[in-house]
Scaffold this motif. Structure first.
Motif, short mmCIF file in Angstrom:
data_model
loop_
_atom_site.label_atom_id
_atom_site.label_comp_id
_atom_site.label_asym_id
_atom_site.label_seq_id
_atom_site.Cartn_x
_atom_site.Cartn_y
_atom_site.Cartn_z
N HIS A 47 0.87 -1.14 -0.01
CA HIS A 47 -0.10 -0.02 0.19
C HIS A 47 0.93 1.25 0.01
O HIS A 47 0.60 2.24 -0.58
CB HIS A 47 -0.79 -0.03 1.24
N ARG A 136 -15.28 8.16 -16.22
CA ARG A 136 -14.17 8.98 -15.54
C ARG A 136 -13.23 9.45 -16.44
O ARG A 136 -13.22 9.33 -17.64
CB ARG A 136 -13.73 8.00 -14.58
N ALA A 176 -14.83 -1.41 -11.04
CA ALA A 176 -15.99 -0.75 -10.31
C ALA A 176 -15.70 0.44 -9.56
O ALA A 176 -14.47 0.65 -9.60
CB ALA A 176 -16.90 -1.99 -9.34
N ASN A 180 -12.00 -3.70 -7.74
CA ASN A 180 -11.83 -4.46 -9.23
C ASN A 180 -12.95 -5.80 -9.19
O ASN A 180 -13.54 -6.25 -8.39
CB ASN A 180 -10.25 -5.08 -8.97
N LEU A 199 -7.66 1.05 -11.30
CA LEU A 199 -6.83 1.10 -10.28
C LEU A 199 -6.22 -0.25 -10.08
O LEU A 199 -7.15 -1.26 -9.96
CB LEU A 199 -7.42 1.75 -8.96
N ILE A 202 -4.40 -3.81 -4.55
CA ILE A 202 -3.59 -4.62 -3.79
C ILE A 202 -4.36 -5.88 -3.75
O ILE A 202 -3.77 -7.30 -3.93
CB ILE A 202 -3.16 -4.11 -2.41
N ARG A 204 -6.68 -7.18 -5.47
CA ARG A 204 -6.46 -7.91 -7.12
C ARG A 204 -5.23 -8.51 -7.22
O ARG A 204 -5.34 -9.65 -7.77
CB ARG A 204 -6.65 -6.65 -8.06
N THR A 237 -13.07 -7.47 -6.05
CA THR A 237 -12.05 -7.54 -4.76
C THR A 237 -11.80 -6.02 -4.38
O THR A 237 -11.90 -5.09 -5.15
CB THR A 237 -10.62 -8.07 -5.34
N GLY A 238 -11.54 -6.02 -3.07
CA GLY A 238 -10.94 -4.81 -2.54
C GLY A 238 -10.47 -4.69 -1.17
O GLY A 238 -10.91 -5.63 -0.48
N THR A 239 -9.87 -3.68 -0.62
CA THR A 239 -9.51 -3.77 0.62
C THR A 239 -10.49 -3.85 1.70
O THR A 239 -10.48 -4.80 2.70
CB THR A 239 -8.57 -2.43 1.01
N1 PMP Z 1 -10.49 0.35 -7.81
C1 PMP Z 1 -11.25 1.47 -7.25
C2 PMP Z 1 -11.43 2.61 -8.19
C3 PMP Z 1 -10.72 1.62 -5.86
O1 PMP Z 1 -11.14 2.74 -5.41
C4 PMP Z 1 -10.08 0.65 -5.19
C5 PMP Z 1 -9.78 0.76 -3.66
N2 PMP Z 1 -10.95 0.86 -2.87
C6 PMP Z 1 -9.89 -0.60 -5.84
C7 PMP Z 1 -10.02 -0.92 -7.16
C8 PMP Z 1 -9.36 -1.91 -5.12
O2 PMP Z 1 -8.15 -1.79 -4.55
P1 PMP Z 1 -7.62 -2.11 -3.25
O3 PMP Z 1 -7.53 -3.87 -3.55
O4 PMP Z 1 -6.14 -1.80 -3.19
O5 PMP Z 1 -8.51 -1.84 -2.24
#
Ligand code: PMP
Length: 280
Positions: A47, A136, A176, A180, A199, A202, A204, A237-239
């Motif tokens: 991160h 975007r 999304a 992701n 983006l 992490i 992902r 997936t996401g944090t």
């Molecule tokens: N895509 C976007 C647009 C995000 O804002 C995020 C973070 N919330 C993610 C993907 C996922 O990233 P991460 O797994 O690092 O949280």
């Protein structure tokens, strides 16, 4: 509630930021969100590396190497040092007269706060999502604080009773609004390549790694929007999202009932194991 602002730990109501801060006026800044689980920041180094890379991309000079010590102080003050919590970090370009062009000698503004956060073991609740054209900008690889596009898209999902809005661009599903997206078809896992359209999460990256280690075929390839109904499984997936099984995308259901597809389920379990055994 305490926050860290430019070298001080303060009560949130006493933390003041200039109205000329470029973060406020232009959304000119980068942020990160990471989780402390079992007294370790889960992929904390990754991160912080992404934070450093994004700052570099927008030419904000800020050294992230002092952050771990500062974070420790903040967590101690908040009595969260051994608690599961979510840490928010934001670095903006700093204070300057309002003009697009910026002076290079201004001090960046650093804001951080931590809040208690309990993660579910596995994100078991199937979710529904809607899909929309990505309106975007074209640098979605930059984790910038100006999230209006993401906020507007997410609002459509939430108002309709869904978890997320999934985007497509140039005919392909990208990501999304705050997560992701992955698809599964005939035993192969697909996700959009980490280019400027997404983006690179992490989570992902962790999921890609888990696939590789478990011999689950994985391809970084964008799925055509017109093919989403042909997929066997889909997940986000996401944090904070972790791995969330998509039950329904618009009107199309991937499955009935509560049981996600086999590969999604397997990755959720592998992810849970990883979280439980993770040491930074
Ligand atoms: N895509 C976007 C647009 C995000 O804002 C995020 C973070 N919330 C993610 C993907 C996922 O990233 P991460 O797994 O690092 O949280």
């Amino acid at each position: 509630k305490k926050v860290y602002l430019n070298g001080e730990i303060l009560d949130a109501e006493n933390a003041k930021i200039s109205v000329f801060d470029r973060g406020f006026l232009f959304g000119d800044g980068i942020y990160e969100v990471m989780l402390q689980i079992n007294s370790n920041f889960f992929y904390g180094a990754e991160h912080l590396k992404r934070l450093a890379e994004c700052l570099e991309k927008i030419n904000i000079k800020f050294d992230v190497s002092s952050l771990p010590d500062t974070i420790e102080q903040l967590l101690q003050t908040c009595e969260l040092e051994d608690k599961d919590c979510l840490l928010y970090i934001q670095v903006t370009r700093g204070i300057a007269p309002r003009k697009h062009s910026f002076p290079t000698n201004i001090e960046p503004t650093l804001l951080m706060y931590a809040i208690p956060f309990i993660l579910p073991d596995i994100n078991e609740k199937p979710i529904s999502v809607v899909i929309a054209k990505d309106f975007r900008w074209h640098r979605c690889d930059i984790k910038m604080t100006s999230l209006l596009g993401n906020v507007m898209a997410n609002d459509v999902a939430i108002k309709g009773g869904h978890y997320e809005t999934v985007f497509y661009r140039d005919g392909k599903v990208t990501e999304a609004s705050h997560s992701n997206i992955f698809f599964v078809k005939d035993g192969i896992v697909y996700t959009h390549p980490a280019d400027e359209n997404i983006l690179n999460g992490i989570t992902r990256e962790i999921v890609i790694q888990l696939c590789r280690e478990s011999n689950i075929p994985i391809q970084e390839k964008g799925i055509l929007e017109q093919d989403i109904n042909e997929m066997d499984e889909a997940f986000l997936t996401g944090t904070s999202t972790q791995i969330a099984s998509i039950q329904k995308i618009d009107e199309h259901a991937y499955y009935e009932g509560n049981e996600p597809g086999v590969i999604t389920k397997k990755l959720q379990l592998l992810f849970l194991e990883l979280k439980n055994s993770y040491v930074s």
